[in-house]
Design a protein around this motif. Structure first.
Motif, PDB file in Angstrom:
ATOM      1  N   LEU A 113       1.026   0.132  18.041  1.00  0.00           N
ATOM      2  CA  LEU A 113      -0.102   0.741  17.348  1.00  0.00           C
ATOM      3  C   LEU A 113      -0.668  -0.178  16.275  1.00  0.00           C
ATOM      4  N   SER A 114      -1.945   0.016  15.984  1.00  0.00           N
ATOM      5  CA  SER A 114      -2.577  -0.747  14.904  1.00  0.00           C
ATOM      6  C   SER A 114      -2.891   0.154  13.715  1.00  0.00           C
ATOM      7  N   ASP A 115      -2.388   1.393  13.724  1.00  0.00           N
ATOM      8  CA  ASP A 115      -2.601   2.307  12.603  1.00  0.00           C
ATOM      9  C   ASP A 115      -2.021   1.681  11.342  1.00  0.00           C
ATOM     10  N   GLU A 116      -2.668   1.939  10.213  1.00  0.00           N
ATOM     11  CA  GLU A 116      -2.226   1.299   8.979  1.00  0.00           C
ATOM     12  C   GLU A 116      -1.193   2.132   8.255  1.00  0.00           C
ATOM     13  N   VAL A 117      -0.209   1.431   7.685  1.00  0.00           N
ATOM     14  CA  VAL A 117       0.820   2.029   6.845  1.00  0.00           C
ATOM     15  C   VAL A 117       0.816   1.287   5.517  1.00  0.00           C
ATOM     16  N   ARG A 118       1.516   1.818   4.546  1.00  0.00           N
ATOM     17  CA  ARG A 118       1.561   1.222   3.209  1.00  0.00           C
ATOM     18  C   ARG A 118       2.970   0.692   2.963  1.00  0.00           C
ATOM     19  N   VAL A 119       3.057  -0.465   2.313  1.00  0.00           N
ATOM     20  CA  VAL A 119       4.341  -1.045   1.923  1.00  0.00           C
ATOM     21  C   VAL A 119       4.285  -1.407   0.446  1.00  0.00           C
ATOM     22  N   LEU A 120       5.446  -1.389  -0.162  1.00  0.00           N
ATOM     23  CA  LEU A 120       5.574  -1.798  -1.557  1.00  0.00           C
ATOM     24  C   LEU A 120       6.240  -3.163  -1.592  1.00  0.00           C
ATOM     25  N   ASP A 121       5.788  -4.010  -2.494  1.00  0.00           N
ATOM     26  CA  ASP A 121       6.354  -5.344  -2.630  1.00  0.00           C
ATOM     27  C   ASP A 121       7.841  -5.242  -2.967  1.00  0.00           C
ATOM     28  N   GLU A 122       8.651  -6.027  -2.275  1.00  0.00           N
ATOM     29  CA  GLU A 122      10.099  -6.088  -2.484  1.00  0.00           C
ATOM     30  C   GLU A 122      10.820  -4.791  -2.128  1.00  0.00           C
ATOM     31  N   ARG A 123      10.226  -3.966  -1.290  1.00  0.00           N
ATOM     32  CA  ARG A 123      10.859  -2.724  -0.838  1.00  0.00           C
ATOM     33  C   ARG A 123      10.923  -2.739   0.684  1.00  0.00           C
ATOM     34  N   PRO A 124      11.991  -2.205   1.279  1.00  0.00           N
ATOM     35  CA  PRO A 124      12.192  -2.347   2.726  1.00  0.00           C
ATOM     36  C   PRO A 124      11.487  -1.318   3.609  1.00  0.00           C
ATOM     37  N   LYS A 137       2.148   3.834  -7.462  1.00  0.00           N
ATOM     38  CA  LYS A 137       2.725   2.501  -7.245  1.00  0.00           C
ATOM     39  C   LYS A 137       1.725   1.654  -6.468  1.00  0.00           C
ATOM     40  N   PRO A 138       1.547   0.400  -6.875  1.00  0.00           N
ATOM     41  CA  PRO A 138       0.629  -0.476  -6.122  1.00  0.00           C
ATOM     42  C   PRO A 138       1.242  -0.820  -4.762  1.00  0.00           C
ATOM     43  N   SER A 139       0.470  -0.625  -3.713  1.00  0.00           N
ATOM     44  CA  SER A 139       0.984  -0.875  -2.369  1.00  0.00           C
ATOM     45  C   SER A 139       0.001  -1.722  -1.571  1.00  0.00           C
ATOM     46  N   LEU A 140       0.490  -2.251  -0.484  1.00  0.00           N
ATOM     47  CA  LEU A 140      -0.306  -3.079   0.430  1.00  0.00           C
ATOM     48  C   LEU A 140      -0.468  -2.336   1.748  1.00  0.00           C
ATOM     49  N   THR A 141      -1.585  -2.569   2.423  1.00  0.00           N
ATOM     50  CA  THR A 141      -1.841  -1.944   3.717  1.00  0.00           C
ATOM     51  C   THR A 141      -1.572  -2.956   4.825  1.00  0.00           C
ATOM     52  N   LEU A 142      -0.824  -2.515   5.846  1.00  0.00           N
ATOM     53  CA  LEU A 142      -0.522  -3.345   7.019  1.00  0.00           C
ATOM     54  C   LEU A 142      -0.620  -2.495   8.274  1.00  0.00           C
ATOM     55  N   PRO A 143      -0.933  -3.092   9.420  1.00  0.00           N
ATOM     56  CA  PRO A 143      -0.784  -2.362  10.681  1.00  0.00           C
ATOM     57  C   PRO A 143       0.703  -2.076  10.902  1.00  0.00           C
ATOM     58  N   VAL A 144       1.019  -0.925  11.448  1.00  0.00           N
ATOM     59  CA  VAL A 144       2.414  -0.530  11.600  1.00  0.00           C
ATOM     60  C   VAL A 144       3.178  -1.514  12.493  1.00  0.00           C
ATOM     61  N   SER A 145       2.517  -2.069  13.506  1.00  0.00           N
ATOM     62  CA  SER A 145       3.206  -3.037  14.371  1.00  0.00           C
ATOM     63  C   SER A 145       3.597  -4.285  13.578  1.00  0.00           C
ATOM     64  N   GLU A 146       2.722  -4.731  12.681  1.00  0.00           N
ATOM     65  CA  GLU A 146       3.035  -5.899  11.856  1.00  0.00           C
ATOM     66  C   GLU A 146       4.138  -5.576  10.849  1.00  0.00           C
ATOM     67  N   ALA A 147       4.110  -4.377  10.284  1.00  0.00           N
ATOM     68  CA  ALA A 147       5.160  -3.982   9.348  1.00  0.00           C
ATOM     69  C   ALA A 147       6.516  -4.004  10.044  1.00  0.00           C
ATOM     70  N   ARG A 148       6.562  -3.525  11.272  1.00  0.00           N
ATOM     71  CA  ARG A 148       7.805  -3.562  12.059  1.00  0.00           C
ATOM     72  C   ARG A 148       8.257  -4.997  12.295  1.00  0.00           C
ATOM     73  N   GLN A 149       7.312  -5.865  12.690  1.00  0.00           N
ATOM     74  CA  GLN A 149       7.646  -7.264  12.961  1.00  0.00           C
ATOM     75  C   GLN A 149       8.167  -7.966  11.719  1.00  0.00           C
ATOM     76  N   LEU A 150       7.663  -7.582  10.560  1.00  0.00           N
ATOM     77  CA  LEU A 150       8.097  -8.208   9.312  1.00  0.00           C
ATOM     78  C   LEU A 150       9.430  -7.660   8.822  1.00  0.00           C
ATOM     79  N   GLY A 151       9.974  -6.667   9.500  1.00  0.00           N
ATOM     80  CA  GLY A 151      11.296  -6.163   9.153  1.00  0.00           C
ATOM     81  C   GLY A 151      11.298  -4.903   8.317  1.00  0.00           C
ATOM     82  N   PHE A 152      10.136  -4.315   8.048  1.00  0.00           N
ATOM     83  CA  PHE A 152      10.100  -3.063   7.311  1.00  0.00           C
ATOM     84  C   PHE A 152      10.584  -1.933   8.217  1.00  0.00           C
TER      85      PHE A 152
END
Length: 172
Positions: A113-124, A137-152
């Motif tokens: 999927l390319s749906d966007e999710v939010r991640v926090l810096d230095e959080r898994p 909390k300041p967060s970043l937006t990523l596609p969920v597939s990319e977040a998975r690939q990055l290890g989140f």
């Protein structure tokens, strides 16, 4: 090794041009022989690199592909879809929500999927935009597939994998 192959290919091309301009078949045959030699060198280099990778795996040493030097993945290097990479060297802080227990079929759907999710810096974890954990909390937006690939990994509070896969199944 690749420089030698490049030189052989250039020599073969030169011989082919000479064969075409002079109508001499000897140059054409020499071009074929040099081309076959270049191909043989490529095969030998490929086989020796596979052997080195196999030996390195057996001894536990990192291979060139693990360090990013090899662009072409080996069939053995393709990760098992059940295993998910973890955010390296990031321990979950005490206030961090747990990881969502995701069904394997949901993982497969979410990984494409390319749906966007939010991640926090230095959080898994990755979260839906509506997650209560993200408030203020300041967060970043990523596609969920990319977040998975990055290890989140998915948050247990907002259950992004379950929500996104259910949303995808309902839409499709």
């Amino acid at each position: 090794m690749l420089i030698i192959v490049l030189v052989l290919v250039l020599v073969a091309f030169g011989l082919l041009v000479a064969a075409l301009t002079t109508a001499n078949t000897l140059f054409a045959w020499l071009s074929v022989v040099v081309s076959v030699a270049a191909a043989a060198l490529l095969v030998v280099d490929w086989l020796s690199s596979r052997k080195r990778k196999h030996e390195a795996r057996e001894t536990g040493q990192p291979t060139a592909s693990e360090s990013g030097a090899d662009d072409e993945p080996e069939p053995d290097d393709v990760p098992d879809p059940v295993e998910e990479p973890r955010a390296a060297a990031v321990d979950a802080p005490e206030d961090e929500p747990g990881e969502e227990a995701t069904d394997v079929s949901d993982r497969l759907v979410v990984s494409e999927l390319s749906d966007e999710v939010r991640v926090l810096d230095e959080r898994p974890r990755y979260h839906l935009g509506s997650c209560a954990f993200l408030s203020g909390k300041p967060s970043l937006t990523l596609p969920v597939s990319e977040a998975r690939q990055l290890g989140f990994t998915p948050c247990a509070l907002c259950t992004p994998d379950s929500v996104l896969s259910a949303r995808h199944r309902a839409a499709g």
